[in-house]
Design a protein around this motif. Sequence first.
Motif, short mmCIF file in Angstrom:
data_model
loop_
_atom_site.label_atom_id
_atom_site.label_comp_id
_atom_site.label_asym_id
_atom_site.label_seq_id
_atom_site.Cartn_x
_atom_site.Cartn_y
_atom_site.Cartn_z
N THR A 1 19.94 -18.11 175.45
CA THR A 1 19.67 -16.66 175.54
C THR A 1 18.78 -16.31 176.73
OG1 THR A 1 17.66 -16.75 174.17
CG2 THR A 1 19.75 -16.49 173.00
N TYR A 2 18.31 -17.33 177.50
CA TYR A 2 17.43 -17.05 178.63
C TYR A 2 18.27 -16.65 179.84
CZ TYR A 2 14.11 -19.82 175.80
OH TYR A 2 13.34 -20.33 174.78
N PRO A 3 17.98 -15.50 180.47
CA PRO A 3 18.85 -15.01 181.55
C PRO A 3 18.98 -15.98 182.73
CG PRO A 3 17.24 -13.34 180.89
CD PRO A 3 16.87 -14.59 180.15
N THR A 4 17.98 -16.84 182.97
CA THR A 4 18.04 -17.71 184.15
C THR A 4 18.61 -19.10 183.84
OG1 THR A 4 15.76 -18.34 183.69
CG2 THR A 4 16.11 -16.59 185.31
N ALA A 5 19.01 -19.34 182.60
CA ALA A 5 19.52 -20.68 182.23
C ALA A 5 21.00 -20.78 182.61
CB ALA A 5 19.32 -20.93 180.74
N HIS A 6 21.27 -20.71 183.91
CA HIS A 6 22.66 -20.56 184.36
C HIS A 6 23.56 -21.72 183.95
CE1 HIS A 6 21.28 -17.08 186.52
NE2 HIS A 6 20.38 -17.80 187.15
N GLY A 7 23.06 -22.96 184.08
CA GLY A 7 23.88 -24.12 183.73
C GLY A 7 24.25 -24.12 182.26
N VAL A 8 23.26 -23.86 181.42
CA VAL A 8 23.48 -23.86 179.96
C VAL A 8 24.44 -22.73 179.57
CG1 VAL A 8 22.35 -23.66 177.71
CG2 VAL A 8 21.21 -24.88 179.57
N ILE A 9 24.23 -21.56 180.18
CA ILE A 9 25.10 -20.41 179.89
C ILE A 9 26.54 -20.73 180.29
CG2 ILE A 9 25.62 -18.05 180.65
CD1 ILE A 9 22.53 -17.64 180.82
N PRO B 1 9.44 -25.44 165.99
CA PRO B 1 8.90 -24.16 166.46
C PRO B 1 9.03 -23.92 167.96
CG PRO B 1 7.11 -25.74 166.27
CD PRO B 1 8.37 -26.47 165.84
N PHE B 2 9.83 -24.78 168.65
CA PHE B 2 9.97 -24.64 170.10
C PHE B 2 11.19 -23.77 170.44
CE2 PHE B 2 8.32 -28.92 169.06
CZ PHE B 2 7.02 -28.71 169.46
N LEU B 3 11.33 -23.48 171.73
CA LEU B 3 12.51 -22.82 172.30
C LEU B 3 12.98 -21.58 171.52
CD1 LEU B 3 14.68 -25.90 173.39
CD2 LEU B 3 13.01 -24.60 174.72
N PRO B 4 12.10 -20.61 171.30
CA PRO B 4 12.55 -19.37 170.63
C PRO B 4 13.54 -18.61 171.52
CG PRO B 4 10.38 -19.04 171.58
CD PRO B 4 10.71 -20.51 171.76
N PRO B 5 14.44 -17.83 170.91
CA PRO B 5 15.35 -17.02 171.73
C PRO B 5 14.58 -15.95 172.51
CG PRO B 5 15.64 -16.55 169.40
CD PRO B 5 14.70 -17.71 169.49
N GLN B 6 15.28 -15.35 173.46
CA GLN B 6 14.66 -14.47 174.46
C GLN B 6 13.73 -13.42 173.85
OE1 GLN B 6 14.74 -14.86 177.64
NE2 GLN B 6 13.87 -12.92 178.33
N SER B 7 14.12 -12.78 172.74
CA SER B 7 13.30 -11.70 172.19
C SER B 7 11.99 -12.21 171.58
CB SER B 7 14.08 -10.93 171.12
OG SER B 7 14.20 -11.71 169.95
N ARG B 8 11.87 -13.54 171.43
CA ARG B 8 10.67 -14.14 170.81
C ARG B 8 9.92 -15.03 171.80
NH1 ARG B 8 8.80 -12.68 166.05
NH2 ARG B 8 7.90 -14.77 165.94
N ARG B 9 10.24 -14.95 173.10
CA ARG B 9 9.60 -15.84 174.09
C ARG B 9 8.09 -15.76 173.96
NH1 ARG B 9 13.18 -17.14 178.56
NH2 ARG B 9 11.66 -18.60 179.36
#
Length: 232
Positions: free
Chosen positions: A152-160, A178-186
């Motif tokens: 969900t991170y806008p800059t994670a181009h490879g993963v996207i 508890p790691f790597l929350p989606p974008q709205s919970r960064r």
Amino acid sequence: MEAVINIGDDASDNRPGVELTERLPGLRTTVGRHPHSAGEPTDAAERRELRQLASHPSVVAVGEIGLDYHFTDYHRVPKADQQQVFRQMLGLAQELQKPVVLHTRDAFPDLLAILDEFPGLEGVFHCFSGNSAFAAEALARGFYISFAGTVTYPTAHGVIGAASIIPLDHMLVETDSPFLPPQSRRGKPNAPRYLVETVARIAALRGTTEIEVGRATARNATTLFRLNHAGP
Ligand SMILES: [Zn+2]
């Protein structure tokens, strides 16, 4: 929700994870030795204990195991030590015929080379952080690819890119909470209930529905981790 898989990755949480499955119906767990805790070699007694724990019917995989060459103040385990423990854990998975949960960071070529020494293993690349080319290597070996909040991170181009094109029948989703929350919970702690945001993002990328992504990933998890059979 039908099942939850807890993750073990060192001596401090492998046994507590197994004990928890004996108290909570529907909970499964994994047993492993994470590359971050691969600094001290495993002795014979520990390997015996790992084999005994990993044989438990609620243990659905050997993991997290793998290679992590992203060195920080917190993690400086030498590559050779990581590789030795990784080979021991792959051997254990092969012996017990259980799938593996792979953790890899900045170590993809070495990880694939060692994986190829252990033919016939099944498993998943957890919290996939590679790109479409890496995903193709994993898929060629029959492995599943699991996406966490990073998609969900806008800059994670490879993963996207990878999440947009890999076949749905080899995709899983996970929290890594508890790691790597989606974008709205960064910046805040993650929790399993935020997984819906990860699923929604993948569905949007692929032009499909959250229901379809949810159904496929649930089916894949059931197949890979034999959730219809495992459990005490
Ligand atoms: Zn990991």
